[in-house]
Scaffold this motif. Structure first.
Motif, PDB file in Angstrom:
ATOM      1  N   ARG A 236      29.657  27.745 -26.796  1.00 38.84           N
ATOM      2  CA  ARG A 236      28.505  28.020 -25.943  1.00 38.84           C
ATOM      3  C   ARG A 236      28.479  27.053 -24.757  1.00 38.84           C
ATOM      4  O   ARG A 236      28.500  25.843 -24.916  1.00 38.84           O
ATOM      5  N   PHE A 237      28.408  27.618 -23.566  1.00 36.87           N
ATOM      6  CA  PHE A 237      28.366  26.826 -22.342  1.00 36.87           C
ATOM      7  C   PHE A 237      26.976  26.927 -21.715  1.00 36.87           C
ATOM      8  O   PHE A 237      26.433  28.017 -21.589  1.00 36.87           O
ATOM      9  N   GLY A 238      26.444  25.804 -21.298  1.00 36.24           N
ATOM     10  CA  GLY A 238      25.173  25.808 -20.587  1.00 36.24           C
ATOM     11  C   GLY A 238      25.403  25.879 -19.089  1.00 36.24           C
ATOM     12  O   GLY A 238      26.530  25.990 -18.615  1.00 36.24           O
ATOM     13  N   VAL A 281      28.713  21.272 -18.660  1.00 36.11           N
ATOM     14  CA  VAL A 281      28.378  22.568 -19.265  1.00 36.11           C
ATOM     15  C   VAL A 281      28.693  22.610 -20.752  1.00 36.11           C
ATOM     16  O   VAL A 281      28.218  23.491 -21.469  1.00 36.11           O
ATOM     17  N   ASN A 282      29.514  21.656 -21.210  1.00 36.68           N
ATOM     18  CA  ASN A 282      29.837  21.574 -22.629  1.00 36.68           C
ATOM     19  C   ASN A 282      30.432  20.203 -22.920  1.00 36.68           C
ATOM     20  O   ASN A 282      30.751  19.453 -21.998  1.00 36.68           O
ATOM     21  N   ASP A 283      30.590  19.885 -24.198  1.00 39.97           N
ATOM     22  CA  ASP A 283      31.235  18.629 -24.567  1.00 39.97           C
ATOM     23  C   ASP A 283      32.655  18.608 -24.017  1.00 39.97           C
ATOM     24  O   ASP A 283      33.312  19.661 -23.936  1.00 39.97           O
ATOM     25  N   GLY A 284      33.153  17.424 -23.673  1.00 42.25           N
ATOM     26  CA  GLY A 284      34.522  17.357 -23.198  1.00 42.25           C
ATOM     27  C   GLY A 284      34.914  15.975 -22.711  1.00 42.25           C
ATOM     28  O   GLY A 284      34.162  15.006 -22.819  1.00 42.25           O
ATOM     29  N   VAL A 325      32.024  13.139 -22.544  1.00 37.91           N
ATOM     30  CA  VAL A 325      30.641  13.483 -22.207  1.00 37.91           C
ATOM     31  C   VAL A 325      30.133  14.564 -23.143  1.00 37.91           C
ATOM     32  O   VAL A 325      30.906  15.328 -23.728  1.00 37.91           O
ATOM     33  N   LYS A 326      28.819  14.621 -23.275  1.00 38.92           N
ATOM     34  CA  LYS A 326      28.160  15.631 -24.090  1.00 38.92           C
ATOM     35  C   LYS A 326      27.601  16.742 -23.203  1.00 38.92           C
ATOM     36  O   LYS A 326      27.324  16.533 -22.015  1.00 38.92           O
ATOM     37  N   LYS A 327      27.420  17.906 -23.786  1.00 39.63           N
ATOM     38  CA  LYS A 327      26.824  19.025 -23.065  1.00 39.63           C
ATOM     39  C   LYS A 327      25.443  18.625 -22.548  1.00 39.63           C
ATOM     40  O   LYS A 327      24.631  18.064 -23.282  1.00 39.63           O
ATOM     41  N   GLY A 328      25.194  18.864 -21.255  1.00 39.12           N
ATOM     42  CA  GLY A 328      23.913  18.540 -20.652  1.00 39.12           C
ATOM     43  C   GLY A 328      23.832  17.146 -20.069  1.00 39.12           C
ATOM     44  O   GLY A 328      22.844  16.802 -19.407  1.00 39.12           O
ATOM     45  N   GLN A 329      24.882  16.325 -20.258  1.00 35.43           N
ATOM     46  CA  GLN A 329      24.890  14.958 -19.724  1.00 35.43           C
ATOM     47  C   GLN A 329      25.090  14.989 -18.210  1.00 35.43           C
ATOM     48  O   GLN A 329      25.856  15.792 -17.685  1.00 35.43           O
ATOM     49  N   LEU A 362      28.986  31.111 -18.790  1.00 36.04           N
ATOM     50  CA  LEU A 362      27.763  30.306 -18.741  1.00 36.04           C
ATOM     51  C   LEU A 362      26.576  31.116 -19.237  1.00 36.04           C
ATOM     52  O   LEU A 362      26.457  32.303 -18.925  1.00 36.04           O
ATOM     53  N   ARG A 363      25.686  30.463 -19.948  1.00 34.32           N
ATOM     54  CA  ARG A 363      24.518  31.157 -20.478  1.00 34.32           C
ATOM     55  C   ARG A 363      23.256  30.409 -20.107  1.00 34.32           C
ATOM     56  O   ARG A 363      23.099  29.242 -20.443  1.00 34.32           O
TER      57      ARG A 363
END
Length: 434
Positions: A236-238, A281-284, A325-329, A362-363
């Motif tokens: 899931r991508f933000g 948009v996601n962890d990475g 990094v975390k999703k949303g960071q 993206l969602r």
């Protein structure tokens, strides 16, 4: 501006010159790791050509992928007169020697290709992949059909004698197979039941179950199909910023507002004020954080599943290469660095080394299954079931075409086996189907 008509004139001109002056046309494969500069050195073309290429266009030199097929026209002395080097399915570099000189010109122009439609049908005797390969002699059609059936049809329950019919298209460029075939619609007939499957541009199949009808402002009907999506880590991508506002969409061929020419636009532009926080948009893992030609200040993040996201034109970068990094960071802030008409985010997304439309991944928010169809609990190995809404272009049109082929009992198209022993589609495009 290059149009399809102008491109045909260029191609006809190349053929005329080849026949008249004894020119030779080479169809070659771009070597892994080779840069455009190295290509110029190999062909004894001065690197001063690079100085004449705009910063905006220089970034596309990095889009040449290993195993892309390209064309060269060579004179009797072995000098390159012209070259056509793809940077995507729609656009290519046009390198040409100016008349009566050793000076070369550079441009990026649309690729001219034919897109023909085909019908295929298979009677199951073993499994869909093997039987499709035997019926069509085309490995990539078999691979794409299997992809369309995945998670929609339990192929383990198909029996001998069951039938699969499908509509698909295939591009050709200068008489050669070009890019992957695209499955458009599939019908699975088990004798007791006929199941119709629509296929999106990415090759994923969707059924008619739970269709929802929406209406546009013009009153035209649009059918929205739903497909169950397995949830999992990294799936899931933000959004890359809050309150997203799209100002320019993804395109392999877009009219550039500054250059006033057609250029690829490998991403989505979001309008926002300078200094607006940019979100992962996601962890990475951060694999690049710095300046990148026309993109200005850029951050690239590598995610699970073969995804890499790119955030361009930043005013300030907040992360470093190698950082996780975390999703949303927050990873940076909206700006207008590089070649830009004003503050905005250019967001790009790659899957297995190929640019894809970010808005398909993206969602903005998850969609409750209850709003579209009854809740399913079919996948026992999945903790939760997620849904996404998908609009499939020409879905009903493709269904009618498939039904017409079946009504006429049209035989399935059979490809020449020898064609695929030597001439395969670009590997970069093939990888996208895996």
């Amino acid at each position: 501006m290059e149009t399809a008509k102008e491109m045909r004139i260029i191609i006809l001109g190349l053929l005329w010159i080849t026949l008249t002056f004894g020119m030779k046309v080479n169809h070659l494969q771009w070597e892994k790791g080779k840069t455009f500069s190295e290509y110029l050195d190999e062909r004894n073309i001065s690197r001063t050509l690079l100085d004449a290429i705009s910063e905006e266009d220089k970034k596309f030199l990095e889009e040449i992928r290993s195993n892309y097929k390209y064309y060269e026209m060579i004179d009797q002395n072995g000098t390159v007169e012209q070259a056509l080097i793809p940077i995507s399915e729609e656009m290519q570099i046009h390198l040409f020697r100016k008349p009566h000189s050793d000076v070369y010109g550079f441009d990026i122009i649309p690729i001219v290709y034919r897109d023909n439609e085909y019908f295929g049908k298979v009677t199951i005797s073993s499994n869909p992949y093997s039987d499709t390969l035997n019926a069509t002699h085309y490995p990539q059609v078999a691979k794409r059909l299997s992809m369309a059936l995945k998670d929609v049809v339990d192929t383990r329950k198909l029996h001998k004698g069951d039938r699969i019919a499908f509509l698909y298209s295939q591009k050709t460029r200068l008489g050669e197979i070009y890019a992957m075939p695209r499955i458009k619609a599939v019908e699975v007939d088990t004798g007791k039941k006929r199941q119709l499957i629509y296929v999106d541009e990415d090759g994923y199949g969707y059924t008619e179950v739970g269709k929802k009808v929406a209406y546009t402002v013009t009153g035209k009907k649009k059918v929205v199909y739903t497909r169950r999506v397995k949830s999992g880590k990294g799936s899931r991508f933000g959004m890359p910023l809050r309150h997203p506002r799209v100002t320019s969409s993804f395109s392999y061929r877009r009219w550039h507002p500054i250059l006033h020419r057609y250029r690829p636009h490998h991403g989505t532009d979001f309008g926002a004020r300078r200094g607006t926080p940019l979100l992962a948009v996601n962890d990475g893992k951060i694999i690049y954080a710095g300046w990148m030609r026309g993109y200005g200040k850029v951050v690239k993040i590598k995610h699970a599943g073969g995804y890499v996201s790119l955030y361009a034109h930043q005013s300030r970068i907040r992360v470093k290469r190698g950082q996780y990094v975390k999703k949303g960071q927050i990873i940076g802030y909206v700006g207008s660095t590089g070649r830009s008409t004003g503050p905005h985010l250019h967001f790009g997304l790659m899957k297995n080394g190929r640019w894809i439309d970010p808005m398909r991944v993206l969602r903005k928010k998850s969609i409750s299954g209850a709003t579209i169809l009854k809740k399913f609990t079919k996948y026992e190995d999945v903790k939760t079931t997620k849904y996404k809404r998908v609009e499939i272009k020409d879905a009903q049109k493709n269904r009618k075409k498939l039904e017409a082929y079946l009504l006429k009992d049209t035989p399935g198209y059979i490809w020449d086996k020898e064609r695929f022993e030597e001439k395969l589609c670009d590997e970069e495009v093939l990888d996208d189907a895996q």
